[in-house]
Scaffold this motif. Sequence first.
Motif, short mmCIF file in Angstrom:
data_model
loop_
_atom_site.label_atom_id
_atom_site.label_comp_id
_atom_site.label_asym_id
_atom_site.label_seq_id
_atom_site.Cartn_x
_atom_site.Cartn_y
_atom_site.Cartn_z
N ILE A 168 0.81 -1.22 0.00
CA ILE A 168 0.00 0.00 0.00
C ILE A 168 0.84 1.26 0.00
CG2 ILE A 168 -0.29 0.33 2.49
CD1 ILE A 168 -3.03 0.53 -0.25
N LEU A 169 2.06 1.21 0.54
CA LEU A 169 2.85 2.44 0.64
C LEU A 169 3.18 3.01 -0.74
CD1 LEU A 169 5.26 1.60 3.62
CD2 LEU A 169 3.26 3.12 3.62
N LYS A 170 3.48 2.13 -1.70
CA LYS A 170 3.78 2.66 -3.03
C LYS A 170 2.53 3.22 -3.71
CE LYS A 170 2.26 -0.71 -6.02
NZ LYS A 170 1.41 -1.35 -5.02
N GLU A 171 1.35 2.80 -3.24
CA GLU A 171 0.12 3.40 -3.79
C GLU A 171 0.02 4.86 -3.37
OE1 GLU A 171 -1.88 1.95 -5.90
OE2 GLU A 171 -0.79 0.05 -5.79
N TYR A 172 0.34 5.15 -2.11
CA TYR A 172 0.32 6.54 -1.65
C TYR A 172 1.39 7.37 -2.37
CZ TYR A 172 -2.23 4.45 2.31
OH TYR A 172 -3.11 3.75 3.09
N ALA A 173 2.52 6.73 -2.70
CA ALA A 173 3.65 7.46 -3.25
C ALA A 173 3.61 7.61 -4.76
CB ALA A 173 4.97 6.78 -2.84
N ALA A 174 3.08 6.60 -5.47
CA ALA A 174 3.31 6.59 -6.92
C ALA A 174 2.15 6.14 -7.77
CB ALA A 174 4.52 5.69 -7.23
N ARG A 175 1.15 5.44 -7.22
CA ARG A 175 0.18 4.80 -8.11
C ARG A 175 -1.26 5.24 -7.88
NH1 ARG A 175 -2.08 -0.68 -8.41
NH2 ARG A 175 -2.40 -1.24 -10.58
N GLY A 176 -1.71 5.28 -6.63
CA GLY A 176 -3.01 5.87 -6.35
C GLY A 176 -4.19 4.96 -6.12
N THR A 177 -4.02 3.61 -6.18
CA THR A 177 -5.18 2.75 -5.94
C THR A 177 -5.23 2.34 -4.46
OG1 THR A 177 -4.01 0.74 -6.62
CG2 THR A 177 -5.24 1.90 -8.32
N TYR A 178 -5.41 3.34 -3.62
CA TYR A 178 -5.55 3.10 -2.19
C TYR A 178 -7.03 3.20 -1.83
CZ TYR A 178 -4.95 8.11 -2.98
OH TYR A 178 -5.03 9.38 -3.51
N ILE A 179 -7.37 2.72 -0.64
CA ILE A 179 -8.73 2.90 -0.11
C ILE A 179 -8.63 3.55 1.27
CG2 ILE A 179 -10.90 1.83 0.59
CD1 ILE A 179 -10.27 -0.53 -1.26
N PHE A 217 -12.88 2.38 8.97
CA PHE A 217 -11.54 2.92 8.79
C PHE A 217 -11.52 4.30 8.13
CE2 PHE A 217 -10.10 -1.76 8.22
CZ PHE A 217 -10.02 -1.92 9.59
N GLY A 218 -12.56 4.62 7.37
CA GLY A 218 -12.53 5.84 6.58
C GLY A 218 -11.76 5.64 5.29
N GLU A 219 -11.62 6.70 4.52
CA GLU A 219 -10.90 6.65 3.25
C GLU A 219 -9.73 7.64 3.28
OE1 GLU A 219 -13.19 5.99 -0.54
OE2 GLU A 219 -14.80 6.82 0.68
N TYR A 220 -8.67 7.26 2.60
CA TYR A 220 -7.50 8.12 2.51
C TYR A 220 -7.73 9.19 1.45
CZ TYR A 220 -2.70 9.66 1.67
OH TYR A 220 -1.56 10.41 1.52
N LYS A 221 -7.40 10.41 1.78
CA LYS A 221 -7.49 11.51 0.83
C LYS A 221 -6.08 12.06 0.61
CE LYS A 221 -12.00 11.32 0.76
NZ LYS A 221 -12.69 10.75 -0.43
N ALA A 222 -5.63 12.02 -0.61
CA ALA A 222 -4.29 12.52 -0.91
C ALA A 222 -4.25 14.03 -0.70
CB ALA A 222 -3.92 12.18 -2.35
N HIS A 223 -3.09 14.49 -0.24
CA HIS A 223 -2.92 15.92 -0.05
C HIS A 223 -1.52 16.32 -0.49
CE1 HIS A 223 -1.24 14.11 3.60
NE2 HIS A 223 -0.44 15.16 3.65
#
Length: 548
Positions: A188-199, A539-545
Motif C-alpha cells: 500500500i505504501l507505493k500506492e500513496y507514493a506513486a500509483r493511487g489505488t488506495y482505499i 476505517f474511513g478513506e485516505y485523501k491525498a494531499h
Amino acid sequence: MANETLKAGFDAYMAKADAASAKFPERAHLEPNRLYTPLDIEGFDYEKDLGFPGEYPFTRGVQPTMYRGKFWTMRMYAGFSTAEESNKRYRYLLANGGSGLSCAFDLPTQIGYDSTDPMAEGEVGKVGVAIDSLADMEILFDQIALDKVSTSMTINAPASVLLCMYIAVAKKQGVPSDALRGTIQNDILKEYAARGTYIFPPKPSMRLITNIFEYCAKYVPKWNTISISGYHIREAGSTASQEIAFTIADGIAYVEAAIKAGMDVDAFAGRLSFFWNAHNNVLEEVAKFRASRRVWAKVMKERFGAKKAKSMMLRVHTQTAGSMLTAQQPNNNIVRVALQTAAAVMGGTQSLHTNSKDEALALPTTESVTIALRTQQIVAYESGLADTIDPLGGSYYVEALTNKIEKEAWDYIEKIDELGGAPEAIAKGYIQKEIQDSAYKWQMDIEAGRRIIVGVNKFTQEEEPPKNLLRVDGSVGKLQADKIAKVKAKRDNAAVAAKLAALKAACADEHVNLVPLILEAVEAYATEGEICGVMREVFGEYKAHTAL
C-alpha cells in the motif's frame, strides 16, 4: 605497484582517446565513464561484496544453481473483461508454456467497488478482469488446478479480500491452503507514493498487511504475502537507484510493522518478495538487481537481526517496462522487451512477465501476448544467458555500477530514516517529489534530444492507424450487474449480513486478525464492494494531499 602501472597506462590511453575524440566527437551526456578498469573497483573484496550464489550477501543470486536447475517462472500478466474471457486467456497461456499466472484486475476491483457502483461506471473490465464475488473467482480459475500453478495477483488495498477468494476457490477444488503458491502485491505504501489505488488511511492499511503476514505464516505458508513494488515507482519516473531505495524503505516499514505487531522476523521475512521493473538500459538494470539483493541482505541481517538465510534473500518478480513501450512503430517494442528480458535474466530474477508490443495502444491481443511469451522462451532456451550464473559478474563496469547504485540507494534510505521512515517520508511528500523531479528530467532530456527514443524523437516515419487492437465491449458492466443480481438472489442474505456485521465489529478492535472474518464473508458470497464498504465505514478513506 600494479595499480600504479595500470594508472600510468590508463592515463596514456586517455590521452590517445581524447585525441581520437577530437576527430570523432563522442556522444554528449553519456553518464558512464569512457572505460572501466580495475581502478574503478579498488578495494573490491570477492567474499564480502559478491560471495557465491545462494549465499550472503546474495549479490550473485538467491539460489545456488539459479537457472541451471530451473528457469524463472514465466508469468504472463493477463486479465480483461469478464472472468469467463480471462479464464480462456489463462488456459491458453498455460497450454503454450506459461508456468505461472499473473492476474490483472479492473480499476473498480482494485479500489474495492462492485461493478454496479456508480464509481465503477465506464471502467468495468477495462484494465483488467472484473471480480465482484467468489462466483467470479470460481469462473476465473475454472479448470485450472490451483495446486499445480503459481498465481500472482496485482491487488493492494483489497488484497485480503482477493486472497480469501483464492483460498475459498482452492477449498472448493479440494486444495488445502497450505499447498497454495503465489503472491499478492499487497503493497500500500507505493500506492500513496506513486500509483493511487488506495482505499483506507495508512494505519488500518498497515494493519491489514500485518494481519495477512500472520494468517499466512500459519495457514498459507508457501504464499508470498507481499510483493514490495518498485515497478510502479519506476513507471512513475524514478531512477534505478530510487526504485530500489524507495522500495526497500517501504520493505523496512512493513518489517517494522510486523515486529511491532509481535511477530518474529524469521517467521515471516522469508515470504516477503519484491517486484522490479526491467528498464531499457540493460547493464544498469543488471547492476540494479545485484545491488538490491546486497542492500536487502544487509538490512535484514544488520538492522533486524534476521538469522535465517531465507529472511535475507531478496526474491524478485520482474515486469518489463510498460512506460518504455511506444505507440509509434509498435513492432519496435518487441526488441525493447527482448533487451529488458535479457537484463532481468542476467540480473537473476525469480519470475518474469514480458509486456506485449501493443500495450501502449490497448490491452494485448492473443497474437502479441504469444510473442511476449516466446521472447522469454527464446532467452531461456536459445540465448545462453541462463546457462551460467551471474554472467556479468566480474565485469569492471557492472561491478562499479553495482557499487554506485548500492551507495546511492543507501544515501536515500538514510535520508528516509532521518525523516522518520517511509510512511513519514511519503506523508511529507519527499518520495513523491524525488520521483517527479526524475520524471521531469527524463522528459526534458527527450524533448531536448539528449535522450533518443527510436520512432518518437528520431527515426520517425508516417504510419497508418493501428489495426486489430483488442477492445473491451461496453456491455461488460451489464453482464457483471446481472451476475451480481443472481448471486444476491441465490445466497443466504441473512448469513451475509451476519458475517458483515461481525467483520465490522472486528474492524473496531485493532487486536483482532481480520483475515478469518473476511474469509467467512467471502464464502457466504458477500461481494467485494460489501466487504470493503464495511471496512470503509470503520476505517474511513485516505485523501491525498499536497505536502507543504
